[in-house]
Design an enzyme around this catalytic site. Structure first.
Site, PDB file in Angstrom:
ATOM      1  N   LYS A 126       1.030  -0.855  -0.393  1.00  0.00           N
ATOM      2  CA  LYS A 126       0.015   0.219   0.081  1.00  0.00           C
ATOM      3  C   LYS A 126       0.837   1.384  -0.118  1.00  0.00           C
ATOM      4  CE  LYS A 126      -3.458   1.774   3.221  1.00  0.00           C
ATOM      5  NZ  LYS A 126      -4.730   1.653   3.991  1.00  0.00           N
ATOM      6  N   SER A 201      -9.105   2.086   2.640  1.00  0.00           N
ATOM      7  CA  SER A 201      -7.970   2.683   1.802  1.00  0.00           C
ATOM      8  C   SER A 201      -6.919   2.069   1.176  1.00  0.00           C
ATOM      9  CB  SER A 201      -7.649   3.696   2.857  1.00  0.00           C
ATOM     10  OG  SER A 201      -6.549   2.937   3.759  1.00  0.00           O
ATOM     11  N   SER A 225      -9.792  -1.115   6.218  1.00  0.00           N
ATOM     12  CA  SER A 225      -9.410  -0.646   5.272  1.00  0.00           C
ATOM     13  C   SER A 225      -8.518  -1.900   4.863  1.00  0.00           C
ATOM     14  CB  SER A 225      -8.329   0.263   5.910  1.00  0.00           C
ATOM     15  OG  SER A 225      -9.702   1.666   5.886  1.00  0.00           O
TER      16      SER A 225
END
Length: 523
Positions: A126, A201, A225
């Site tokens: 990420k 996210s 997330s």
């Protein structure tokens, strides 16, 4: 419920339905690219654990595996926009070094397995995590030129275990929205249907994994997330017991009361890889989780809850999700001979309010979301909204909306205190219910992967995942095949603190029964 409450609820639901109709009408005219088909290279269908074993034995070359994943990313990423910056040349060099190490036979197989449990295996990260040489903007234009000079703690541990990073993946602005779209990289599209979201996210991470462009990945989770993107993209994601995996090296990081809510963890295409990757990420802390302990599923107590009990701010459950949860219950009862007890925990209906109250506990003492957006400068969310209306803002509308609501968070301190206490009561109730041998089956989200922008109509649907961050319970999101429209289905498996091995064992059992990750179809 009072007459005023009913009127407000009706108004909110009417607005949401009208907004959804507009979004769906607009999506009919959108020009999203066609969805990539399933992977053709059989190397892309081997779990990380199996890849590492075959590389250590010299049966597979890491350079061949890494090249296969690079080729797949180049095939799917133009349509999906999941990987936002690559390090392909460096990855191939590192893979060739792995091949040379294996060929040298400088270390015996047992030593290599102990030192390098992920030897030569590709991994994606990420973008919010530091990966040396890669950007770490977290979707903020003010940080788009930044390049990391070090590695985040979990990235460093994965590298030390032999994993080879391919690049970094997209996220929502400041990692605080469940659609991965920002003004630095744009939006990421679902590998099962490009008109649908990937979640957030850690959405780019979920997407590239679901598309078979990676086999293991790094995500973080403060309100779902990891689990929402894992659900929307048909893969596995694990939110561990808090404090087990280090959060250092990501932006934004948690402070104050939020420290216990934020969890870094693994996202994987195969359930069997979750314990291995979690063990690497956790380091010595993994000893607290009994990950090597055999679990007798027949000796566990199972509970199921089909919805949150009726939160006013959250949409109703999709029928296919209700049905697949019932199928899980039926399978467990039939295959294991256990009785799955339906429960209805009243305070779960306050999940969003509890999460919001705990997130705002520090008030003005901690770094606010508005501070992060403005990079330490003065920013007026209402003025930013006006700028956005004229296309002049550097921020996304979800980020601006969150900044606006943040300013209202402390207007009702007595109400917040009441919700914090409800959270403490709920935590005690669930820990007592589950004990050390209980598992809860709970929806991952009330909706199958929505279309782009639809989350704006139901912004609080993340409460189905966010509540477990407040409660500090370990949770594994498990894929359960595809819907009639070809989008992923899934479920959350929850246990009490430090009993992560129970949820991981149930996940591996369900993978065998329901097939686990299913390759995307051409759409």
């Amino acid at each position: 419920m009072s007459a005023l409450g009913r009127a407000v609820t009706l108004l909110l639901r009417t607005f949401s339905r009208l907004f959804l109709l507009l979004v769906r009408a607009a999506s009919c005219f959108s020009r999203d690219p066609p969805t990539p088909g399933p992977p053709r290279d059989p190397l892309l269908l081997i779990p990380a654990k199996g890849l590492a074993e075959r590389i250590r034995r010299g049966e597979l070359k890491s350079s061949v595996v890494v090249q296969a994943y690079i080729s797949r990313i180049k095939e799917v990423n133009p349509a999906l926009n999941a990987l936002v910056c690559d390090r392909f040349e460096e990855a191939l060099c590192e893979a060739r070094a792995v091949d040379d190490l294996v060929a040298s036979k400088a270390e015996d197989k047992a030593t290599m397995e102990h030192k390098y449990p992920l030897l030569g295996v590709p991994v994606t990260v990420k973008e919010a995590f530091a990966l040396q040489g890669m950007p770490q903007s977290s979707g903020l234009i003010s940080r788009q030129a930044l390049r990391s000079t070090t590695d985040a703690a979990v990235v460093s541990r994965l590298k030390a275990a032999g994993a080879i990073p391919l690049g970094v993946t997209n996220c929502s602005e400041l990692c605080m929205w469940y659609e991965s779209s920002n003004n630095v990289y744009g939006k990421t599209r679902n590998p099962y249907n490009s008109k649908h979201i990937v979640g957030g996210s850690s959405g780019g991470e979920g997407c590239i994994l679901g598309a078979a462009g990676s086999v293991i990945g790094v995500g973080s989770d403060i309100g779902g997330s990891i689990r929402m993107p894992a659900f929307f993209n048909g893969i596995y994601g694990h939110k561990s017991t808090p404090g087990i995996v280090p959060n250092e090296g990501q932006f934004p990081n948690a402070h104050g009361s939020r420290i216990d809510l934020l969890c870094t963890g693994p996202m994987c295409r195969y359930a069997e890889d979750l314990p291995l990757v979690l063990k690497v990420m956790a380091g010595k802390n993994s000893e607290k989780l009994s990950l090597d302990q055999d679990v007798s599923l027949r000796s566990l107590r199972f509970f199921t809850m089909e919805n949150d009990g009726g939160c006013l701010f959250v949409s109703s459950m999709d029928k296919e999700l209700i049905q697949v949860q019932k199928q899980v219950v039926q399978h467990l009862e039939t295959s294991l001979g256990v009785s799955v007890q339906p429960i209805n925990i009243y305070n779960m209906r306050y999940s969003f309010q509890i999460w919001s109250a705990v997130m705002s506990l520090d008030g003005d003492q901690g770094e606010s979301f508005t501070d992060l957006m403005s990079d330490g400068k003065r920013m007026w969310p209402s003025w930013e909204l006006l700028k956005w209306l004229f296309g002049l803002s550097k921020h996304t509308i979800p980020a601006i909306g969150l900044a606006l609501t943040e300013s209202l968070a402390n207007l009702n301190p007595q109400g917040n205190a009441k919700m914090v206490q409800k959270g403490k009561n709920l935590k005690e109730e669930l820990n007592t219910l589950l004990g050390d041998d209980g598992v809860l089956i709970y929806p991952s989200h009330p909706k199958i992967a929505p279309r782009h922008h639809e989350p704006l109509a139901w912004p609080f649907n993340f409460a189905y995942t966010g509540i477990f961050n407040v409660l500090g319970l370990p949770v594994t999101q498990c894929p359960l095949g595809l819907s009639q429209a070809g989008l992923p289905l899934g479920i959350q498996i929850v246990s009490s603190q430090y009993n992560d091995h129970l949820t991981l064992a149930v996940a591996q059992h369900l993978e065998k029964a329901f097939g686990g990750w299913a390759p995307p179809r051409n759409v």
